[in-house]
Enzyme design. Structure first.
Site, mmCIF file in Angstrom:
data_model
loop_
_atom_site.group_PDB
_atom_site.id
_atom_site.type_symbol
_atom_site.label_atom_id
_atom_site.label_comp_id
_atom_site.label_asym_id
_atom_site.label_seq_id
_atom_site.Cartn_x
_atom_site.Cartn_y
_atom_site.Cartn_z
ATOM 1 N N HIS A 18 38.409 38.524 78.325
ATOM 2 C CA HIS A 18 37.580 38.390 79.277
ATOM 3 C C HIS A 18 35.959 38.425 78.650
ATOM 4 C CE1 HIS A 18 40.269 40.402 82.273
ATOM 5 N NE2 HIS A 18 40.388 39.078 82.741
ATOM 6 N N LYS A 42 45.108 42.711 95.937
ATOM 7 C CA LYS A 42 45.569 43.324 94.852
ATOM 8 C C LYS A 42 45.542 44.613 94.860
ATOM 9 C CE LYS A 42 45.190 39.659 91.370
ATOM 10 N NZ LYS A 42 44.882 39.006 90.028
ATOM 11 N N ARG A 91 43.909 30.328 79.945
ATOM 12 C CA ARG A 91 45.046 30.513 79.013
ATOM 13 C C ARG A 91 46.177 29.460 78.709
ATOM 14 N NH1 ARG A 91 45.800 36.428 81.180
ATOM 15 N NH2 ARG A 91 45.347 34.989 82.843
ATOM 16 N N SER A 129 45.589 41.137 81.865
ATOM 17 C CA SER A 129 45.403 42.755 82.301
ATOM 18 C C SER A 129 46.630 43.297 82.797
ATOM 19 C CB SER A 129 44.510 42.552 83.392
ATOM 20 O OG SER A 129 43.218 41.985 83.094
HETATM 21 P P1 ADP Z 1 41.886 37.112 88.892
HETATM 22 O O1 ADP Z 1 42.319 38.197 89.580
HETATM 23 O O2 ADP Z 1 40.529 36.323 89.650
HETATM 24 O O3 ADP Z 1 42.789 36.240 88.266
HETATM 25 P P2 ADP Z 1 41.466 38.298 86.101
HETATM 26 O O4 ADP Z 1 40.592 39.501 85.865
HETATM 27 O O5 ADP Z 1 43.048 38.344 85.945
HETATM 28 O O6 ADP Z 1 40.960 37.795 87.778
HETATM 29 O O7 ADP Z 1 40.618 37.034 85.272
HETATM 30 C C1 ADP Z 1 39.620 36.604 85.514
HETATM 31 C C2 ADP Z 1 39.172 35.287 84.742
HETATM 32 O O8 ADP Z 1 39.558 35.640 83.460
HETATM 33 C C3 ADP Z 1 40.519 34.084 85.161
HETATM 34 O O9 ADP Z 1 39.716 32.812 85.049
HETATM 35 C C4 ADP Z 1 41.210 34.277 84.083
HETATM 36 O O10 ADP Z 1 41.959 32.968 83.676
HETATM 37 C C5 ADP Z 1 40.496 34.677 82.949
HETATM 38 N N1 ADP Z 1 41.337 35.277 81.878
HETATM 39 C C6 ADP Z 1 42.010 36.368 81.859
HETATM 40 N N2 ADP Z 1 42.761 36.802 80.586
HETATM 41 C C7 ADP Z 1 41.994 35.952 79.838
HETATM 42 C C8 ADP Z 1 42.144 35.943 78.223
HETATM 43 N N3 ADP Z 1 42.947 36.793 77.632
HETATM 44 N N4 ADP Z 1 41.439 35.030 77.852
HETATM 45 C C9 ADP Z 1 40.842 34.030 78.480
HETATM 46 N N5 ADP Z 1 40.498 34.064 79.689
HETATM 47 C C10 ADP Z 1 41.118 35.113 80.429
#
Ligand code: ADP
Length: 157
Positions: A18, A42, A91, A129
């Site tokens: 992130h 969630k 990703r 995450s």
């Molecule tokens: P959500 O619950 O909205 O999916 P996340 O916190 O899992 O929230 O992810 C937020 C954003 O960050 C999403 O667009 C996700 O694809 C992106 N994201 C998560 N992990 C990574 C990573 N390792 N590299 C790039 N983008 C990521």
């Protein structure tokens, strides 16, 4: 007009993946608002208060970045913040399919708000995450996947 992007997510926790997306988006926008969504479907692992504090700490020296929480639809929150862009990271092909539907629906609801996607850098592709939470839950060392922050309670459950 200021170019403001919202980066919405659950960030449970906010990882170096992130962090990298935010840093790479900075040259594109005047301001990036990292917005933790209060998603009722969630179950949270880290409290909202901790997630907010840790993300703020990771970007404390950057005046172009704000960290907030929001409830409800992302497009409504964008309008409230006068943001014309939604920033998301991609990703995998699975991410793409999921994000495509959301972005197209958002565009139908609010024509003036554009979703902007950054492809993850190769070294961050495998970070998510859920896996980082599992490492922490089982007392493993997840530090290489998390931003370095100055907080006594950093990444403690
Ligand atoms: P959500 O619950 O909205 O999916 P996340 O916190 O899992 O929230 O992810 C937020 C954003 O960050 C999403 O667009 C996700 O694809 C992106 N994201 C998560 N992990 C990574 C990573 N390792 N590299 C790039 N983008 C990521």
């Amino acid at each position: 007009m200021e170019r403001i992007a919202i980066f919405p997510g659950s960030f449970d926790p906010f990882t170096v993946g992130h962090e990298s997306i935010v840093n790479r988006a900075l040259p594109l926008f005047d301001k990036v608002i990292i917005a933790i969504g209060l998603n009722s479907e969630k179950n949270q692992f880290f409290t909202l208060e901790k997630r907010l504090r840790w993300i703020k700490s990771a970007f404390k020296n950057n005046p172009k970045i704000e960290v907030e929480t929001f409830n409800g639809l992302t497009v409504e929150y964008c309008k409230e913040k006068k943001a014309n862009f939604i920033l998301r990271g991609l990703r995998t092909a699975a991410d793409f399919e999921y994000e495509r539907a959301i972005a197209q629906i958002n565009k139908k609801m609010e024509h003036d708000i554009e979703s902007v996607f950054l492809l993850t850098t190769p070294e961050h592709t495998m970070i998510n995450s859920t896996i980082v939470r599992d490492i922490i839950r089982h007392n493993g060392d997840a530090s290489q996947f998390l931003p370095i922050i100055d907080d006594e309670d950093a990444y403690k459950i």
